[in-house]
Motif scaffolding. Structure first.
Motif, PDB file in Angstrom:
ATOM      1  N   TYR A   1      40.113  36.297  32.876  1.00  0.00           N
ATOM      2  CA  TYR A   1      39.686  34.931  33.165  1.00  0.00           C
ATOM      3  C   TYR A   1      40.406  33.920  32.283  1.00  0.00           C
ATOM      4  CZ  TYR A   1      36.276  35.949  36.739  1.00  0.00           C
ATOM      5  OH  TYR A   1      35.682  36.310  37.930  1.00  0.00           O
TER       6      TYR A   1
ATOM      7  N   ILE B   1      43.545  33.126  34.269  1.00  0.00           N
ATOM      8  CA  ILE B   1      43.442  32.328  35.493  1.00  0.00           C
ATOM      9  C   ILE B   1      42.987  30.897  35.228  1.00  0.00           C
ATOM     10  CG2 ILE B   1      42.946  34.394  36.844  1.00  0.00           C
ATOM     11  CD1 ILE B   1      40.092  33.471  37.115  1.00  0.00           C
TER      12      ILE B   1
ATOM     13  N   LEU C   1      43.429  29.216  42.352  1.00  0.00           N
ATOM     14  CA  LEU C   1      43.016  30.563  42.773  1.00  0.00           C
ATOM     15  C   LEU C   1      43.590  30.829  44.167  1.00  0.00           C
ATOM     16  CD1 LEU C   1      39.346  30.405  41.462  1.00  0.00           C
ATOM     17  CD2 LEU C   1      41.317  31.482  40.374  1.00  0.00           C
TER      18      LEU C   1
ATOM     19  N   ASN D   1      49.021  33.304  43.331  1.00  0.00           N
ATOM     20  CA  ASN D   1      48.642  33.721  41.980  1.00  0.00           C
ATOM     21  C   ASN D   1      47.949  35.071  41.976  1.00  0.00           C
ATOM     22  OD1 ASN D   1      49.692  31.577  40.430  1.00  0.00           O
ATOM     23  ND2 ASN D   1      47.972  30.267  40.956  1.00  0.00           N
ATOM     24  N   ARG D   2      47.303  35.422  43.079  1.00  0.00           N
ATOM     25  CA  ARG D   2      46.697  36.756  43.165  1.00  0.00           C
ATOM     26  C   ARG D   2      47.762  37.840  43.126  1.00  0.00           C
ATOM     27  NH1 ARG D   2      44.554  40.755  46.669  1.00  0.00           N
ATOM     28  NH2 ARG D   2      42.347  41.256  46.271  1.00  0.00           N
TER      29      ARG D   2
ATOM     30  N   LEU E   1      48.842  39.283  39.730  1.00  0.00           N
ATOM     31  CA  LEU E   1      47.905  40.094  38.950  1.00  0.00           C
ATOM     32  C   LEU E   1      48.502  41.430  38.518  1.00  0.00           C
ATOM     33  CD1 LEU E   1      44.599  39.431  40.924  1.00  0.00           C
ATOM     34  CD2 LEU E   1      45.274  38.457  38.726  1.00  0.00           C
TER      35      LEU E   1
ATOM     36  N   CYS F   1      41.281  43.769  38.269  1.00  0.00           N
ATOM     37  CA  CYS F   1      41.833  42.410  38.188  1.00  0.00           C
ATOM     38  C   CYS F   1      41.624  41.666  39.505  1.00  0.00           C
ATOM     39  CB  CYS F   1      43.324  42.460  37.852  1.00  0.00           C
ATOM     40  SG  CYS F   1      43.712  42.989  36.169  1.00  0.00           S
ATOM     41  N   ARG F   2      41.867  42.351  40.617  1.00  0.00           N
ATOM     42  CA  ARG F   2      41.705  41.707  41.925  1.00  0.00           C
ATOM     43  C   ARG F   2      40.244  41.391  42.199  1.00  0.00           C
ATOM     44  NH1 ARG F   2      45.789  45.930  44.952  1.00  0.00           N
ATOM     45  NH2 ARG F   2      47.745  44.983  44.236  1.00  0.00           N
TER      46      ARG F   2
ATOM     47  N   PHE G   1      39.414  38.306  40.117  1.00  0.00           N
ATOM     48  CA  PHE G   1      40.052  37.124  40.697  1.00  0.00           C
ATOM     49  C   PHE G   1      39.305  36.681  41.950  1.00  0.00           C
ATOM     50  CE2 PHE G   1      42.989  34.919  43.448  1.00  0.00           C
ATOM     51  CZ  PHE G   1      43.753  34.126  42.601  1.00  0.00           C
TER      52      PHE G   1
ATOM     53  N   LYS H   1      37.282  33.170  42.700  1.00  0.00           N
ATOM     54  CA  LYS H   1      37.635  32.337  43.847  1.00  0.00           C
ATOM     55  C   LYS H   1      36.426  32.112  44.750  1.00  0.00           C
ATOM     56  CE  LYS H   1      41.002  32.046  47.639  1.00  0.00           C
ATOM     57  NZ  LYS H   1      42.181  32.699  48.259  1.00  0.00           N
TER      58      LYS H   1
END
Length: 366
Positions: free
Chosen positions: A106, A109, A114, A118-119, A122, A136-137, A140, A144
């Motif tokens: 976090y 990001i 988001l 940017n994903r 990761l 991580c996904r 994220f 979002k």
């Protein structure tokens, strides 16, 4: 002779949750990897074998994958789903663990959109931090999802997150940091800010939310909207830059800090007070401009903290100076008007909280 047998059968679809397996699933560990991690533990000690363990883990993973779509909309789980029979306290645990996050993820990001682009980055974050890419996904996507639901929602952002995602207060406050800094486009990505942790920036974000946003009761209450009237009033603090007033402020501050500081640091206050006060007031008077609000953190580092680092101020020195600087101004005729005094205190409460939080000694910055 009667060979009939009486049997009692109970059928239930009660969903069994294994805390350890669920934790591995949340962390993005594959079923095969989970087998490797658990095969030496309790399940084998109870007489099972690797095949049985793998079958059980895969069964749990299938269940959690089915649960995942519900976890995307936690507020509706209680009243709108009958597929899984799970006790409320267990469901709460599932939600909190699913929405937990790693500070490193976090922190990365914060200040970024988001977006799908940017994903895709990761993978690099996963490699740098050693955090599983699936985790991580998940983190994220959770950020979002929360951002999308509450960004435009009026009211207090922490309450809105709790109401819509059933998160506990501390976790909701962390997500509120992401929403607040993201929606107002604070720049958190500059290289000079990389030493700051997610918790550092979260502390600053909540200080700003508590002091500089709209807090009127009723439908207008919103702590993701700045109190623009207050920010415009800060321009009037330029009266403190008048030569005579600046000198009086200098004298009052020096009288307060001299007994509490080492001589070397006090000499720096005497020699550079004009530079320091103009940096603080320059930041304060420009906050009504969106661009300067967005660069608040980097401005505090470059205009205030770096000169204090160069002069070897400790955090204790900084706290002493900021307290004296704030209170001395209130003793001056320049701030005799109640509204201006209130604006000064609202402004300095946040700047003091942020500057002392962002100040790190050499060990902390490594």
């Amino acid at each position: 002779m009667d060979f009939s047998t009486t049997m009692e059968i109970f059928v239930s679809n009660y969903t069994l949750i294994d805390n350890e397996i669920y934790e591995l699933w949340v962390e993005g560990v594959s079923a095969i990897e989970a087998v490797c991690q658990l095969k030496g533990k309790a399940l084998l000690q109870q007489g099972s074998n690797v095949e049985m363990l793998q079958s059980e883990i895969e069964d749990h993973y299938r269940t959690y994958s089915l649960l995942e779509r519900l976890l995307h909309n936690p507020a509706k789980i209680k009243d709108h789903q009958l597929e899984f029979q799970i006790e409320p306290q267990i469901m709460s645990m599932l939600i909190q663990r699913y929405y937990k996050f790693d500070d490193a993820v976090y922190r990365d990001i914060l200040g970024k959109k988001l977006s799908t682009r940017n994903r895709k980055d990761l993978d690099d974050l996963s490699e740098r931090t050693g955090i599983n890419i699936l985790s991580c996904r998940r983190q994220f996507d959770n950020a979002k999802r929360v951002f999308k639901v509450v960004e435009e929602m009026p009211g207090l952002v922490v309450k809105n997150i709790i109401d819509n995602f059933a998160l506990d207060k501390e976790l909701a406050k962390s997500y509120a940091t992401v929403v607040f800094l993201g929606s107002l486009r604070f720049d958190c990505t500059k290289r000079k800010l990389q030493y700051l942790s997610f918790q550092d920036l979260s502390h600053c974000a909540h200080a700003i939310m508590a002091n500089w946003t709209c807090k009127e009761q009723g439908p207008e209450q919103d702590d993701t909207e700045f109190d623009r009237e207050f920010l415009l009033d800060l321009k009037d603090l330029r009266v403190m830059l008048d030569k005579d007033r600046e000198h009086k402020h200098f004298s009052l501050v020096c009288a307060k800090v001299k007994p509490q500081m080492l001589e070397k640091v006090f000499q720096d206050v005497e020699n550079n007070f004009k530079t320091y006060t103009r940096a603080i007031l320059g930041i304060s008077c420009g906050l009504h401009r969106s661009r300067e609000m967005r660069t608040l953190f980097i401005d505090m580092v470059e205009k205030c903290l770096e000169p204090w680092y160069a002069a070897h101020w400790s955090r204790a020195d900084l706290s002493i100076f900021l307290a004296a600087y704030t209170h001395s101004a209130l003793e001056m005729d320049a701030l005799r008007e109640a509204e201006l005094r209130q604006s000064w205190e609202r402004c300095m409460n946040v700047l003091s909280a942020c500057l002392t939080c962002l100040h790190k000694d050499k060990k902390e910055k490594k």
